[in-house]
Enzyme design. Structure first.
Site, PDB file in Angstrom:
ATOM      1  N   CYS A  97      42.632  -8.687 -23.672  1.00 57.16           N
ATOM      2  CA  CYS A  97      43.942  -8.270 -24.183  1.00 57.16           C
ATOM      3  C   CYS A  97      44.705  -9.309 -24.998  1.00 57.16           C
ATOM      4  O   CYS A  97      45.414  -8.961 -25.934  1.00 57.16           O
ATOM      5  CB  CYS A  97      44.805  -7.701 -23.064  1.00 57.16           C
ATOM      6  SG  CYS A  97      44.938  -8.759 -21.625  1.00 57.16           S
ATOM      7  N   LYS A 131      46.723  -7.483  -6.936  1.00 58.18           N
ATOM      8  CA  LYS A 131      47.763  -7.820  -7.904  1.00 58.18           C
ATOM      9  C   LYS A 131      48.555  -6.593  -8.290  1.00 58.18           C
ATOM     10  O   LYS A 131      47.933  -5.576  -8.589  1.00 58.18           O
ATOM     11  CB  LYS A 131      47.093  -8.416  -9.146  1.00 58.18           C
ATOM     12  CG  LYS A 131      48.024  -8.723 -10.283  1.00 58.18           C
ATOM     13  CD  LYS A 131      47.264  -9.160 -11.493  1.00 58.18           C
ATOM     14  CE  LYS A 131      48.245  -9.312 -12.627  1.00 58.18           C
ATOM     15  NZ  LYS A 131      47.606  -9.559 -13.877  1.00 58.18           N
ATOM     16  N   ARG A 134      53.624 -10.313 -20.497  1.00 60.35           N
ATOM     17  CA  ARG A 134      53.161  -9.828 -21.803  1.00 60.35           C
ATOM     18  C   ARG A 134      53.892 -10.510 -22.932  1.00 60.35           C
ATOM     19  O   ARG A 134      53.340 -10.705 -24.013  1.00 60.35           O
ATOM     20  CB  ARG A 134      53.273  -8.300 -21.864  1.00 60.35           C
ATOM     21  CG  ARG A 134      52.244  -7.677 -20.948  1.00 60.35           C
ATOM     22  CD  ARG A 134      52.263  -6.183 -20.932  1.00 60.35           C
ATOM     23  NE  ARG A 134      51.381  -5.708 -19.875  1.00 60.35           N
ATOM     24  CZ  ARG A 134      51.323  -4.458 -19.446  1.00 60.35           C
ATOM     25  NH1 ARG A 134      52.098  -3.553 -20.002  1.00 60.35           N
ATOM     26  NH2 ARG A 134      50.495  -4.127 -18.483  1.00 60.35           N
ATOM     27  N   TYR A 156      53.716 -18.686 -10.165  1.00 58.01           N
ATOM     28  CA  TYR A 156      54.452 -19.552 -11.098  1.00 58.01           C
ATOM     29  C   TYR A 156      55.400 -20.476 -10.340  1.00 58.01           C
ATOM     30  O   TYR A 156      55.965 -21.396 -10.919  1.00 58.01           O
ATOM     31  CB  TYR A 156      55.224 -18.685 -12.102  1.00 58.01           C
ATOM     32  CG  TYR A 156      54.313 -17.710 -12.832  1.00 58.01           C
ATOM     33  CD1 TYR A 156      53.537 -18.148 -13.900  1.00 58.01           C
ATOM     34  CD2 TYR A 156      54.182 -16.381 -12.416  1.00 58.01           C
ATOM     35  CE1 TYR A 156      52.664 -17.283 -14.547  1.00 58.01           C
ATOM     36  CE2 TYR A 156      53.321 -15.509 -13.046  1.00 58.01           C
ATOM     37  CZ  TYR A 156      52.562 -15.962 -14.122  1.00 58.01           C
ATOM     38  OH  TYR A 156      51.691 -15.105 -14.747  1.00 58.01           O
ATOM     39  N   LYS A 189      43.828  -4.184  -9.171  1.00 56.20           N
ATOM     40  CA  LYS A 189      44.944  -4.510 -10.060  1.00 56.20           C
ATOM     41  C   LYS A 189      45.666  -3.223 -10.413  1.00 56.20           C
ATOM     42  O   LYS A 189      45.074  -2.289 -10.957  1.00 56.20           O
ATOM     43  CB  LYS A 189      44.407  -5.188 -11.316  1.00 56.20           C
ATOM     44  CG  LYS A 189      45.486  -5.526 -12.326  1.00 56.20           C
ATOM     45  CD  LYS A 189      44.910  -6.329 -13.479  1.00 56.20           C
ATOM     46  CE  LYS A 189      45.980  -6.667 -14.505  1.00 56.20           C
ATOM     47  NZ  LYS A 189      45.411  -7.435 -15.623  1.00 56.20           N
ATOM     48  N   CYS A 216      39.514 -11.844 -20.063  1.00 56.36           N
ATOM     49  CA  CYS A 216      39.907 -10.514 -20.520  1.00 56.36           C
ATOM     50  C   CYS A 216      40.009 -10.501 -22.033  1.00 56.36           C
ATOM     51  O   CYS A 216      39.940 -11.544 -22.685  1.00 56.36           O
ATOM     52  CB  CYS A 216      41.250 -10.115 -19.903  1.00 56.36           C
ATOM     53  SG  CYS A 216      41.470  -8.320 -19.888  1.00 56.36           S
ATOM     54  N   SER A 250      54.422 -12.228 -12.860  1.00 55.44           N
ATOM     55  CA  SER A 250      55.569 -12.676 -13.645  1.00 55.44           C
ATOM     56  C   SER A 250      56.866 -11.951 -13.271  1.00 55.44           C
ATOM     57  O   SER A 250      57.912 -12.585 -13.148  1.00 55.44           O
ATOM     58  CB  SER A 250      55.270 -12.481 -15.133  1.00 55.44           C
ATOM     59  OG  SER A 250      54.952 -11.126 -15.412  1.00 55.44           O
TER      60      SER A 250
END
Ligand code: PBG
Ligand code: ZN
Length: 326
Positions: free
Chosen positions: A123, A251, A208, A316, A198, A121, A277
């Site tokens: 970003c 997602k 982020r 995670y 997504k 990506c 997250s």
């Protein structure tokens, strides 16, 4: 009917179980941070909003992969945080970029024992923080112009040794563009795991911070899906399969179990779900305060994602789960 049927008869034996978590299904996300390069022992930096998660230098990420492999985890999803950002995200396709170097190191060290997936990506690499190129005058996200860059990133990631590339920007046509770029460059065996459905979710906030990828103006609602839509998710998945996705992803995961179940029912491609997250940090924070028991909630949550139909879970919690399963 009761009394001949007694559901509790078997339940007492705990013999019949429909869903099992296994460590091979888990994919561990890892953040590699170029500013940590050459820092030796200081090559790992904790992420405030994600307890027990770190950003790594390439040296430190190799150690982290080694410790995860030891626990039986075999797949890794890499995110890069470059030192320099620009309007077009050039660092994302720099052959010496942070992700490319990390992939080379990991594959060099562990070869086929570690499956390396690279997030694909813009970003994290753009000054504006959007997943596509931005028209400077109108602020519009330029879909078709972005595709060419995505192809370049895919090829550079494949060149560095990535087994799977994972486009996460929700640009229309991204899977077809990436497949063509990979094939044209001779990477016919590099697989694509598409972030197919997504959603524009509030649950990405801790990420982020971790990846420094928040958009500087506006938000991602013109490319990520609205959380109210399920049929649209099926169209997204269908298109990505037609464009050549080898694995499709839903997602986030926990608020979207209905989507996972529908995709599973309708399509026969391997399905991944991203336990994002915010899902991770909610469970950690509530258990830090003593409201929930972390291990139990984590296992219940991940088992639910699997029960809904996911083959693979990006989480995670991968190392925590692996320790329990061992
Ligand atoms: C960006 C990207 C995001 C995540 C993975 N890739 C965030 C976003 O869309 O803003 C989120 C992962 C997480 O929250 O764990 N393409
Ligand atoms: Zn993005």
């Amino acid at each position: 009917m009761f009394p001949s049927v007694r559901m509790r008869r078997l339940r007492r034996l705990n013999l019949v179980r429909e869903t099992r978590l296994s460590v091979e299904d888990l994919i561990l996300p890892l953040f590699v941070d170029e500013t940590l390069e050459g820092k030796g022992e200081q090559g790992r930096k904790s992420i405030g909003a994600m307890p027990s998660q770190f950003r790594f230098s390439t040296d430190a990420v190799v150690e982290e992969v080694a410790s995860a492999l030891e626990l039986g985890i075999k797949s890794f999803l890499l995110f890069g945080i470059p030192r320099r950002k620009d309007a077009v995200g050039s660092e994302a396709f720099n052959p010496k970029g942070i992700v490319q170097r990390a992939v080379e190191r990991i594959k060099g060290e562990f070869g086929g024992d570690a499956i390396v997936i690279t997030d694909l990506c813009l970003c994290e690499y753009t000054t504006h923080g959007h997943c596509g190129l931005v028209d400077e005058e109108t602020g519009e996200i330029l879909n078709d112009e972005t595709l060419e860059i995505l192809g370049k990133i895919a090829v550079s990631q494949a060149e560095s040794g990535a087994d799977i590339v994972a486009p996460s920007g929700m640009m229309d046509g991204m899977v077809a563009a990436i497949r063509k770029a990979l094939d044209d460059a001779g990477f016919k065996n590099t697989a694509i795991m598409s972030y197919a459905a997504k959603f524009h979710s509030s649950l990405y906030a801790p990420f982020r911070e971790a990846a420094e990828s928040a958009p500087k103006m506006g938000d991602r609602s013109t490319y990520q899906m609205h959380f109210a839509n399920a049929r649209e998710a099926l169209r997204e998945v269908e298109l990505d399969i037609k464009e050549g996705a080898d694995i499709v992803m839903v997602k986030p995961a926990l608020f979207y179990l209905d989507i996972i179940a529908k995709v599973r029912e309708r399509f026969d491609v391997p399905l991944a779900a991203y336990n994002v997250s915010g899902e991770y940090s909610m469970i950690c924070a509530a258990s830090e305060r003593g409201f929930l028991e972390k291990e139990k909630v984590m296992i219940e949550a991940l088992t639910a994602i699997k029960r809904a139909g996911a083959d693979l879970i990006i989480t995670y919690f991968a190392k925590d789960v692996a320790k329990i399963l061992k």
